[in-house]
Design a protein around this motif. Sequence first.
Motif, PDB file in Angstrom:
ATOM      1  N   TYR A   1       0.876  -1.179   0.000  1.00 39.73           N
ATOM      2  CA  TYR A   1       0.000   0.000   0.000  1.00 39.73           C
ATOM      3  C   TYR A   1       0.903   1.215   0.000  1.00 39.73           C
ATOM      4  CZ  TYR A   1      -3.745   3.201   1.400  1.00 39.73           C
ATOM      5  OH  TYR A   1      -4.667   4.224   1.445  1.00 39.73           O
TER       6      TYR A   1
ATOM      7  N   ASN B   1       1.350   5.148   0.464  1.00 36.56           N
ATOM      8  CA  ASN B   1       0.724   6.313   1.091  1.00 36.56           C
ATOM      9  C   ASN B   1       0.974   7.534   0.207  1.00 36.56           C
ATOM     10  OD1 ASN B   1      -0.480   8.047   2.934  1.00 36.56           O
ATOM     11  ND2 ASN B   1       1.452   8.369   4.040  1.00 36.56           N
TER      12      ASN B   1
ATOM     13  N   SER C   1      -0.365  12.693   1.895  1.00 37.35           N
ATOM     14  CA  SER C   1       0.191  12.906   3.221  1.00 37.35           C
ATOM     15  C   SER C   1      -0.585  13.984   3.959  1.00 37.35           C
ATOM     16  CB  SER C   1       1.650  13.329   3.085  1.00 37.35           C
ATOM     17  OG  SER C   1       1.719  14.500   2.301  1.00 37.35           O
TER      18      SER C   1
ATOM     19  N   ASP D   1      -4.131  10.941   7.691  1.00 34.06           N
ATOM     20  CA  ASP D   1      -3.626   9.600   7.383  1.00 34.06           C
ATOM     21  C   ASP D   1      -4.194   8.620   8.397  1.00 34.06           C
ATOM     22  OD1 ASP D   1      -2.176  10.228   5.164  1.00 34.06           O
ATOM     23  OD2 ASP D   1      -0.211   9.833   6.033  1.00 34.06           O
TER      24      ASP D   1
ATOM     25  N   ARG E   1      -4.893   4.402   9.450  1.00 29.72           N
ATOM     26  CA  ARG E   1      -4.528   3.005   9.197  1.00 29.72           C
ATOM     27  C   ARG E   1      -5.726   2.118   9.477  1.00 29.72           C
ATOM     28  NH1 ARG E   1       1.033   2.270   9.106  1.00 29.72           N
ATOM     29  NH2 ARG E   1       0.464   0.228   8.291  1.00 29.72           N
TER      30      ARG E   1
ATOM     31  N   ASN F   1      -4.886  -1.101   4.642  1.00 25.40           N
ATOM     32  CA  ASN F   1      -3.483  -0.741   4.368  1.00 25.40           C
ATOM     33  C   ASN F   1      -2.543  -1.287   5.441  1.00 25.40           C
ATOM     34  OD1 ASN F   1      -3.819   1.025   6.533  1.00 25.40           O
ATOM     35  ND2 ASN F   1      -3.965   2.868   5.261  1.00 25.40           N
TER      36      ASN F   1
ATOM     37  N   TYR G   1       2.980  -1.280   4.292  1.00 21.77           N
ATOM     38  CA  TYR G   1       2.661   0.135   4.140  1.00 21.77           C
ATOM     39  C   TYR G   1       3.925   0.883   3.762  1.00 21.77           C
ATOM     40  CZ  TYR G   1       0.473   4.602   5.618  1.00 21.77           C
ATOM     41  OH  TYR G   1      -0.064   5.863   5.691  1.00 21.77           O
TER      42      TYR G   1
ATOM     43  N   GLU H   1       5.721   4.502   2.149  1.00 24.46           N
ATOM     44  CA  GLU H   1       5.565   5.884   1.723  1.00 24.46           C
ATOM     45  C   GLU H   1       5.737   5.947   0.199  1.00 24.46           C
ATOM     46  OE1 GLU H   1       4.486   8.445   3.518  1.00 24.46           O
ATOM     47  OE2 GLU H   1       4.262   6.929   5.094  1.00 24.46           O
TER      48      GLU H   1
ATOM     49  N   ASP I   1      -9.151   8.559   3.517  1.00 22.85           N
ATOM     50  CA  ASP I   1      -7.706   8.505   3.315  1.00 22.85           C
ATOM     51  C   ASP I   1      -7.343   7.492   2.233  1.00 22.85           C
ATOM     52  OD1 ASP I   1      -4.938   8.955   3.892  1.00 22.85           O
ATOM     53  OD2 ASP I   1      -4.941   7.124   5.082  1.00 22.85           O
TER      54      ASP I   1
ATOM     55  N   ASP J   1      -5.464   8.194  -1.394  1.00 26.14           N
ATOM     56  CA  ASP J   1      -4.197   7.496  -1.677  1.00 26.14           C
ATOM     57  C   ASP J   1      -4.270   6.780  -3.023  1.00 26.14           C
ATOM     58  OD1 ASP J   1      -2.577   8.108   0.550  1.00 26.14           O
ATOM     59  OD2 ASP J   1      -3.457   6.510   1.758  1.00 26.14           O
TER      60      ASP J   1
END
Lengths: 308, 308, 308, 308, 308, 308
Positions: A214, A216, A219, A223, A225, A229, A236, A238, B56, B60
């Motif tokens: 996943y 991200n 930003s 955000d 979780r 994800n 996860y 970035e 979110d 994404d």
Amino acid sequence: MFAHNKRLQYTVRVSETNPGLANLMLEQFGGPQGELAAACRYFTQYLAEDDPGRKDMLIDIATEELSHLEVIGTIVAMLNKGCKGQISEGALSEAELYKSINGAGNDSHVTQVLYGGGPALTNSGGVPWTAAYVDTIGDPSCDLRSNIAAEARAKIIYERLMNCTDDAGVKEALGFLMTREISHQQSFEKALYSMQPNFPPGKLPGMKQFSNVYFNMSSGEGDTRGPWNNEPTFEYHEAQPAVDGGSGLPEVHMGAHDSDLVEQLAMRTRSDPQSDPTTGAELGMSQGNGGTAKPKAKTTTPRRPPNG
Amino acid sequence: MFAHNKRLQYTVRVSETNPGLANLMLEQFGGPQGELAAACRYFTQYLAEDDPGRKDMLIDIATEELSHLEVIGTIVAMLNKGCKGQISEGALSEAELYKSINGAGNDSHVTQVLYGGGPALTNSGGVPWTAAYVDTIGDPSCDLRSNIAAEARAKIIYERLMNCTDDAGVKEALGFLMTREISHQQSFEKALYSMQPNFPPGKLPGMKQFSNVYFNMSSGEGDTRGPWNNEPTFEYHEAQPAVDGGSGLPEVHMGAHDSDLVEQLAMRTRSDPQSDPTTGAELGMSQGNGGTAKPKAKTTTPRRPPNG
Amino acid sequence: MFAHNKRLQYTVRVSETNPGLANLMLEQFGGPQGELAAACRYFTQYLAEDDPGRKDMLIDIATEELSHLEVIGTIVAMLNKGCKGQISEGALSEAELYKSINGAGNDSHVTQVLYGGGPALTNSGGVPWTAAYVDTIGDPSCDLRSNIAAEARAKIIYERLMNCTDDAGVKEALGFLMTREISHQQSFEKALYSMQPNFPPGKLPGMKQFSNVYFNMSSGEGDTRGPWNNEPTFEYHEAQPAVDGGSGLPEVHMGAHDSDLVEQLAMRTRSDPQSDPTTGAELGMSQGNGGTAKPKAKTTTPRRPPNG
Amino acid sequence: MFAHNKRLQYTVRVSETNPGLANLMLEQFGGPQGELAAACRYFTQYLAEDDPGRKDMLIDIATEELSHLEVIGTIVAMLNKGCKGQISEGALSEAELYKSINGAGNDSHVTQVLYGGGPALTNSGGVPWTAAYVDTIGDPSCDLRSNIAAEARAKIIYERLMNCTDDAGVKEALGFLMTREISHQQSFEKALYSMQPNFPPGKLPGMKQFSNVYFNMSSGEGDTRGPWNNEPTFEYHEAQPAVDGGSGLPEVHMGAHDSDLVEQLAMRTRSDPQSDPTTGAELGMSQGNGGTAKPKAKTTTPRRPPNG
Amino acid sequence: MFAHNKRLQYTVRVSETNPGLANLMLEQFGGPQGELAAACRYFTQYLAEDDPGRKDMLIDIATEELSHLEVIGTIVAMLNKGCKGQISEGALSEAELYKSINGAGNDSHVTQVLYGGGPALTNSGGVPWTAAYVDTIGDPSCDLRSNIAAEARAKIIYERLMNCTDDAGVKEALGFLMTREISHQQSFEKALYSMQPNFPPGKLPGMKQFSNVYFNMSSGEGDTRGPWNNEPTFEYHEAQPAVDGGSGLPEVHMGAHDSDLVEQLAMRTRSDPQSDPTTGAELGMSQGNGGTAKPKAKTTTPRRPPNG
Amino acid sequence: MFAHNKRLQYTVRVSETNPGLANLMLEQFGGPQGELAAACRYFTQYLAEDDPGRKDMLIDIATEELSHLEVIGTIVAMLNKGCKGQISEGALSEAELYKSINGAGNDSHVTQVLYGGGPALTNSGGVPWTAAYVDTIGDPSCDLRSNIAAEARAKIIYERLMNCTDDAGVKEALGFLMTREISHQQSFEKALYSMQPNFPPGKLPGMKQFSNVYFNMSSGEGDTRGPWNNEPTFEYHEAQPAVDGGSGLPEVHMGAHDSDLVEQLAMRTRSDPQSDPTTGAELGMSQGNGGTAKPKAKTTTPRRPPNG
């Protein structure tokens, strides 16, 4: 081969004509989530399907959707029946007819002026139905999922329409149509899961390093979780460019002649970053009109004089 | 707010220009199952969503789909790069250019003549992208199912495209894009099932007597039973009209004035079933031209003489 | 209510798969003159029709057209059957599959890449079906004429398709479908003329001074006289403006406030016919590039200096 | 070559601005039955026509329809003239302008916000004109019938519009336009019947056994007999599948390799009718929410445990 | 690659929900002059552009337009937020909800019934966005001019929307978006004029004898002279056909076989200008119905008896 | 009022029929940059225009574009003339006709099968013309810029078409049409700049702090500076959210009842970020099929047992 019985699948009893309500009902006649879309979706799948079970199910449901198209279209016709007489016979004064046509505050004027009070294959905004609504692609693991989603959507549109009318007969017929979407969704679900495996769709496996990642990509505050994800399904990450580890820049090989042409094109159309040309906008500026006073000084030294 | 990095999410390496292959790739650029549709689907859901987790996740994935739109569009641009030079510079002979434009045997001529070799938001048949492809309706139990189905479809189109090319770089980039659809589908699945209950969608319950019934609307050899129409989920019924027990015929109440107008309209436009009128077709028939000899005898006794 | 029988109205026997021919056949599946358009045309008329004879006829023929949609769709599915296996199983080499997809020289690549070999509701150019093809307006004297014309058109498209194939089974089935259009046209003709009067359509009479006048709007060699512009039906007039004897110029009354706004708008956006402004095009001109040398002299005396 | 005279063919006198009425008038400007469609229909036929008489007639009428497009467009412009000032000059308060834009209760807000009060090539519902409205197919026996039907439809739309306004000048100009449709229809009729034979269209004869048969595809109360399904023109048959006497089932021959692929595809995607799989819908069900309680018992013995 | 920040480029503060206003705002979300069109226009140009300066500018502005799409979409979502609750929860009485849905007098009912209160990619008339709005053709001297024009149009639509609302927060955000169009237009102007020459576009020069000629194609009162048709740029000519000095008539060479077929077609479909055939319209005429009495006399001498 | 002269504005001499070339030519007949779009753009502007000079110019050019539509349409008709005979008369063998129809490798099969060899209002990809191509918005400073851009685009498409043919007569006529676009562009430029000021368009000034700012929204290698983002016209800023200095987050005020409904909706549809639900995808997974092995472990501890 199709055959028709002059009795509807569900009896339609409309309390009184109401062209504004008729207009809303068009959403399920010629709208994207409506019965024509449903019938066409399943019918086209039927034609290309070879699995005996799915093939039979698809034509059963396609045929029922055609019968639902008839029910919702009949509701529209009944709700517009008075208007049809008015617009055809021209027996109201012009002012009354104008008011009747525009009074609903929605798009019922299209039904009356263009379609003479008949049900047209448009949505409630007057947009003609298009086969772009049909998302059949000829793979059962996809098409069944598309059908499941389509039934869910149709259920909700019926629910919204039911919430907008207190005409008991209309509401009851809508309730039947809504209920059948629940039933059809369950059939498509059973058909999907009776084909194993059905995920991932198709034959080609994904690249293992990216199929449970996943990224991200957005930003900032917000955000969140969750299982969509999180471990254990996802790693996860970035966001980052060039996840393949390369340059992230495109490459292509061309023959020499093509390369020459591309170079020639580039030269012919290159921009000059060192210039500060006078522009058409500047020719059209006036003083005091909106924060664009700056260019004036510059034009005392144009890089190229106009036409010079 | 969006920001952009000039590096692609996945590096695109194209072995050689190939406008015919470029044309096929458009399917995932501006086609119904392509990346613009995906990005628009999730982005519009994002804007109206209030659940923090889904919101979110939607942005994404929407942002990643925009990045995929860039990858597939870059593949198209690279594959067409030679053509772009050819069509812009006019440096081939006319016959060579004509051949270059039509030679692929698909719709690449549109890319070249109309779009100058650039990637256009059409599918591989040249049909412009339309928001009619976006099936967002603003209900999460529906939209998530729509997203699941959309990801499944996109996965398959990429698989088909991969099967059509042996350009290793194109194939690898397509493989990445295909893989990400697998991952996204799993996210949407997790999001759907982390909302409980999610079936039936919406708030209004169905009518119990019809929500687990399967109607056998298509008869004949090929009727098949399976979990999609069997106990315990379903009761299997033969098709019948008026399942509500009513007449199956529509009714509507109208005011007296409207009723009069409708009656007047009916009288004005009634057909006469006892007549055998001469028709325009009969005026245009000739002997020996296609099985339509019968009407001749009849016209000796027309119900109304033409213009008589 | 509709029901379905798993046997086709006419048996389809296809000699061999042929995706290029399948593509042409789509013209009568999802094209403007095809069977979906026909079914939708008559079905929507049926729903709003109150005359018992026409109503019955419309649903009989609508139902038959649905059955024809099934026949032509089945032809498409059979012709594509081999391709469906190829594109789904990915068992050819990439080069072979690419050739199979593009080899027909028409739009069959869309059927294969996007629709997986299934019949899609597009025409032979890949354009999705739209309800804009359906010209029902809710008046029987019009709709029956529209139906007559539609049957004539469909007959011709089938004739053209028959001329393109020597597959005996396909040709025979097309011949049946073509023949039924002849029959349907005759039914609609009979229905039209059994409603008397049916011309002019509607209730409002025309203005006598203009209803039998023919205006010769196009002059020059080629002017031809015939019954379509001759006595006794027509008076032949040369084109002239303002045939009402007025000024030929439009007028409208506005309130004082609106008039003031319109005047204000006119002043704000007036052009100056006395000027000779330097233009953006002139800023972008170069010497020797295409017959546009004249402006140069002028710009020595620009009416308004740029930004001055 | 076209030329233009600044006087209209018929003088337009509008009593007062009325954006709501303007919106309705768009139906004949950019709507499916409007003047652009008429002009395009005849103009495209003209270009390909070789018969001297028809060719001349087609361009005469096409040119007149362009002149009618100008008349109806001028009516729209006059009716919107006040609005154009309002929206451009921003001189009303916001609340007044908002009310002015939405007050008509139809789609006039699109004219004002998007088109600045000018006539746009949309119908009264705001749908952009599309060439999908033009049904020219390049055969005179078809195209003339299409033209006849189109003129009849246009006549009726004008009649409906006339019934909606008591502005004498608008009504008079609409009356002229309506009348001309009557005249044009007569020209096209004369042209059709001066071509003999014109029925059936085209060259290929129908199959004699099916060209005068009427199939009773819809059963039940309401079956009606009349000249459209009676002797002497028609034999009346009950609906039956496989009227050719065959199986009613489709056949196609494929090469061995294709057959293998099709079989492989079938095996890979077969459904299991003996299973009763747990479905996604069941994962999302809750107690007491809509008649779907049954599946619970079943899941104690899933055919395949989830992911097991 | 794109990335996203959860904060908007400009803060959106909406005073109160207002679905009618939301509907108008859709014009800049999914309308032809809206932000999706802008983003797609520049993004597609970016992908095919090779000039470093233009390429960078195009993606900067494309990315900003995506961020504007988010701002305007957020405005729509906020304005509809109350409606979204109403339509989803069904908590109003049916009459109240019906009134809420239709009360705005524009197309907000589509947003609510079909899209559940979410922003949809349609314009304010409910028409789905289409890539037909994107006029990119892959030539920088054209595309930059298209961009300049597009920015100008978008500026005006924002201005109109600002004039329709007194919600201070909405107005401020619209003002920001409008301002950015002014800025972007200036960037595209600079880019256009920094490419020299840029007029005429492309490589091929025009024919000198026609590139500075103005043809007066419309005659009559209102002919006006100005710099657009005057010396020194233009020579002013009266309209004339065949300006090349030829016949003005088309010619084509065909092979003998094709010529024979064309002749055969002409003979088969020729009209007879000497006839006065009875027509379908005459079969449908009645006495006293609209100025069409003349044909009667004629039919005493039909050229061909019906079916005779 | 329009009138027509049977001689073309420019003589069309076609060397030989060529249906593939005809197909390409359709781009300028019914394509987005073609002559119908041009004529409709200027004609709709003419109708709403009040400035005498612009009004006269607009109708002069609109009329000339109609005459160009006739020229390009005539080219198409001539190039297809042989095909028209072939498809209508059915005199080739089926195999020959099939080859003739598909041999060009582009969309000419649509012209032949659907349109009978006549010019249709589609582009070269078979997409029907739509008024979505017309970008008139009723403001002269915008519409003139749109016209300038449209002429530039049309010039280039003609240039591309000229490069594709060595038929001298076709090339010459295309050259004339191309040249006239150059001339028209200059007229529109003169008209734009004879209206002062014309920038920024409209009345409302921009916000000074944002009208000369350039945001660098795309980062990374390739950032380039030039007059389009440099002093003196622009201040160059790095991208940042919430440039207004606010939170960047949207706000809206709702009444208490609406707030309650929105909250109720949120609760009803909330996702549970703590869960790890079994999903439909997991029900459909199989071992060894594509990188999705991870979920298995998890399902030993489902948060909620399926249907439990």
